[in-house]
Design a protein around this motif. Structure first.
Motif, mmCIF file in Angstrom:
data_model
loop_
_atom_site.group_PDB
_atom_site.id
_atom_site.type_symbol
_atom_site.label_atom_id
_atom_site.label_comp_id
_atom_site.label_asym_id
_atom_site.label_seq_id
_atom_site.Cartn_x
_atom_site.Cartn_y
_atom_site.Cartn_z
ATOM 1 N N LEU A 296 0.766 -1.163 0.016
ATOM 2 C CA LEU A 296 0.070 -0.050 -0.089
ATOM 3 C C LEU A 296 0.832 1.149 -0.011
ATOM 4 O O LEU A 296 0.555 2.356 -0.655
ATOM 5 C CB LEU A 296 -0.904 -0.114 1.226
ATOM 6 C CG LEU A 296 -1.878 1.071 1.370
ATOM 7 C CD1 LEU A 296 -3.087 0.792 0.317
ATOM 8 C CD2 LEU A 296 -2.656 0.966 2.522
ATOM 9 N N LEU A 297 2.118 1.265 0.566
ATOM 10 C CA LEU A 297 2.965 2.371 0.734
ATOM 11 C C LEU A 297 3.712 2.899 -0.585
ATOM 12 O O LEU A 297 3.606 2.253 -1.482
ATOM 13 C CB LEU A 297 4.092 2.065 1.732
ATOM 14 C CG LEU A 297 3.845 1.955 3.087
ATOM 15 C CD1 LEU A 297 4.913 1.280 3.868
ATOM 16 C CD2 LEU A 297 3.667 3.440 3.682
ATOM 17 N N ASP A 298 3.670 4.150 -0.607
ATOM 18 C CA ASP A 298 4.684 4.897 -1.605
ATOM 19 C C ASP A 298 4.933 6.160 -0.899
ATOM 20 O O ASP A 298 5.086 6.134 0.307
ATOM 21 C CB ASP A 298 3.585 5.229 -2.943
ATOM 22 C CG ASP A 298 4.500 5.000 -3.880
ATOM 23 O OD1 ASP A 298 5.399 5.970 -4.481
ATOM 24 O OD2 ASP A 298 4.328 3.971 -4.866
ATOM 25 N N ASN A 299 5.478 7.086 -1.745
ATOM 26 C CA ASN A 299 6.053 8.299 -1.303
ATOM 27 C C ASN A 299 5.000 9.299 -1.000
ATOM 28 O O ASN A 299 4.774 10.362 -1.522
ATOM 29 C CB ASN A 299 7.038 8.739 -2.529
ATOM 30 C CG ASN A 299 7.841 10.172 -2.075
ATOM 31 O OD1 ASN A 299 8.216 10.173 -1.081
ATOM 32 N ND2 ASN A 299 7.977 10.959 -2.960
ATOM 33 N N ILE A 300 4.372 8.834 0.088
ATOM 34 C CA ILE A 300 3.239 10.076 0.518
ATOM 35 C C ILE A 300 3.829 11.225 1.203
ATOM 36 O O ILE A 300 4.464 11.200 1.821
ATOM 37 C CB ILE A 300 2.473 9.287 1.844
ATOM 38 C CG1 ILE A 300 1.875 7.782 1.378
ATOM 39 C CG2 ILE A 300 1.394 10.114 2.399
ATOM 40 C CD1 ILE A 300 1.342 7.072 2.406
ATOM 41 N N GLU A 301 3.221 12.057 0.292
ATOM 42 C CA GLU A 301 3.612 13.684 0.604
ATOM 43 C C GLU A 301 2.763 14.785 0.757
ATOM 44 O O GLU A 301 2.818 15.677 1.694
ATOM 45 C CB GLU A 301 4.749 13.879 -0.421
ATOM 46 C CG GLU A 301 4.979 15.425 -0.511
ATOM 47 C CD GLU A 301 6.499 15.413 -1.646
ATOM 48 O OE1 GLU A 301 6.609 16.705 -1.943
ATOM 49 O OE2 GLU A 301 7.290 14.549 -1.687
ATOM 50 N N GLY A 302 1.305 14.519 0.255
ATOM 51 C CA GLY A 302 0.384 15.458 0.523
ATOM 52 C C GLY A 302 -0.839 14.838 1.440
ATOM 53 O O GLY A 302 -1.006 13.766 1.704
ATOM 54 N N MET A 303 -1.464 15.848 2.238
ATOM 55 C CA MET A 303 -2.487 15.668 3.223
ATOM 56 C C MET A 303 -3.420 16.863 3.271
ATOM 57 O O MET A 303 -3.046 17.979 3.484
ATOM 58 C CB MET A 303 -1.688 14.981 4.509
ATOM 59 C CG MET A 303 -2.909 14.952 5.745
ATOM 60 S SD MET A 303 -1.963 14.382 7.388
ATOM 61 C CE MET A 303 -0.787 15.727 7.665
ATOM 62 N N THR A 304 -4.713 16.578 3.370
ATOM 63 C CA THR A 304 -5.662 17.417 3.720
ATOM 64 C C THR A 304 -6.755 16.809 4.577
ATOM 65 O O THR A 304 -7.130 15.545 4.366
ATOM 66 C CB THR A 304 -6.074 18.198 2.569
ATOM 67 O OG1 THR A 304 -7.026 19.242 2.918
ATOM 68 C CG2 THR A 304 -7.111 17.263 1.689
ATOM 69 N N ILE A 305 -7.637 17.701 5.369
ATOM 70 C CA ILE A 305 -8.703 17.350 6.012
ATOM 71 C C ILE A 305 -9.774 17.603 5.274
ATOM 72 O O ILE A 305 -10.140 18.739 4.926
ATOM 73 C CB ILE A 305 -8.799 17.841 7.528
ATOM 74 C CG1 ILE A 305 -7.750 17.180 8.192
ATOM 75 C CG2 ILE A 305 -10.029 17.488 8.157
ATOM 76 C CD1 ILE A 305 -7.290 18.093 9.655
ATOM 77 N N THR A 306 -10.382 16.665 4.883
ATOM 78 C CA THR A 306 -11.735 16.995 3.885
ATOM 79 C C THR A 306 -12.991 17.021 4.715
ATOM 80 O O THR A 306 -14.228 17.241 3.994
ATOM 81 C CB THR A 306 -11.827 15.522 2.960
ATOM 82 O OG1 THR A 306 -12.179 14.498 3.691
ATOM 83 C CG2 THR A 306 -10.606 15.623 2.071
#
Length: 340
Positions: A296-306
């Motif tokens: 499931l993992l990759d280079n996770i970089e962005g995040m927001t609360i929706t």
């Protein structure tokens, strides 16, 4: 940002290529749990290696919810996409540049109440305000020490990665990815700006201690003043490490006047509590193109609360594929219940 250790379609099919878990409602609470605080609802590879209006869709470094409910997705190659919040189908793209027309290493994004976009670039580093059509409106001040050497003490590709509103939108907070030269404790600086009549002025600065070998690619503020903080790293042949922390800067020391963070300086760090290591999440059928502790993992970089529902914050993550054949543009839909 392109990690220092990383080796270098059509929109009609987007909804059909969204990857959903096959688990039913009866066992969702167990099969989707990453930890007692975090569960993963689903993921989507719908945008992986696609293009829109002649622009590669990927290299995503930040996400934000726009005023009309659509999703804004920032590429670190100076492109800002508007995406359908449900299907992720691109609706538009705007090119960004600095005052001289040069491309940015664009990393952090927030959308102001008047619709203007605030975007960080790692190059200097900088925070600029843009109109909806990509015109530079102004530029926020940056402390000298946070500038990339030799102008300051920051390392290249290690500056403003995360950006979020703070204190109910009265302040703005940017997170450095890595420590400054001379900050031997390894703590990174979180810089804030307060709103003024003319724009934004420099304000309090905090120190946050990432886990050994990890940096901070993103940060998001909760209404009570606490933060969700992503920590990330990469090891060749092993894969990514991505952890989500709950952090509380409300009683931390203002480090704007502290020249060197040594760990012996009496500085009260931002307190943090681990919410989950993404490697502990169920795979949900995901596949990886290179070795990973969890496919499931990759280079996770962005995040927001929706949004918020059933007592949990709905949090959306995205990975930066670096336009690399062995990496994936992947969206992760999480439910997060931070303890009070």
């Amino acid at each position: 940002m392109r990690l220092r250790t990383v080796l270098a379609t059509t929109t009609a099919a987007l909804a059909a290529t969204t990857c959903l878990s096959a688990a039913g409602p009866a066992n969702a609470s167990t099969t989707h749990a990453c930890s007692p605080s975090v569960s993963i609802d689903r993921f989507s590879d719908a945008l992986d290696k696609t293009s829109y209006d002649g622009t590669f869709v990927g290299n995503f470094s930040a996400l934000a919810v726009d005023r009309d409910g659509s999703l804004a997705a920032l590429s670190d190659r100076s492109s800002l996409f508007s995406l359908d919040a449900r299907t992720l189908a691109p609706r538009g793209v705007v090119a960004l540049a600095d005052e001289n027309g040069a491309a940015l290493d664009s990393e952090g994004l927030v959308i102001d109440r008047d619709g203007t976009r605030l975007v960080t670039s790692e190059t200097e580093p900088s925070v600029r305000r843009y109109s909806t059509d990509g015109r530079v409106l102004d530029r926020l001040p940056v402390p000298d020490a946070l500038r990339v050497a030799p102008a300051g003490r920051a390392v290249a590709n290690g500056t403003f990665e995360g950006l979020t509103w703070y204190r109910g939108g009265r302040s703005l907070l940017a997170s450095m990815e890595y420590a400054l030269s001379g900050d031997t404790s390894g703590a990174v600086r979180f810089q804030t700006w307060r709103r003024t009549g003319a724009g934004f002025a420099l304000s309090t600065q905090y120190a946050y201690q990432p886990d050994a070998g990890l940096g901070v690619p993103e940060v998001q503020s909760l209404p009570d003043g606490r933060l969700l903080v992503l920590e990330r790293g990469f090891t060749s042949g092993v894969g990514n490490t991505v952890r989500l922390y709950l952090a509380d800067p409300r009683h931390a020391t203002d480090t704007s006047g502290v020249e060197n963070l040594t760990g012996q300086d009496g500085v009260r760090l931002v307190r943090k509590t681990l919410l989950t290591d993404i490697a502990t999440c169920p795979t949900l059928g995901a596949t990886a193109k290179q070795p990973q502790p969890n496919p499931l993992l990759d280079n996770i970089e962005g995040m927001t609360i929706t949004g918020r529902g059933k007592g949990a914050w709905k949090v959306l993550l995205v990975s930066d594929d670096n336009q690399n054949a062995v990496q994936t543009t992947r969206f992760y839909y999480l439910s997060v219940k931070p303890a009070r």
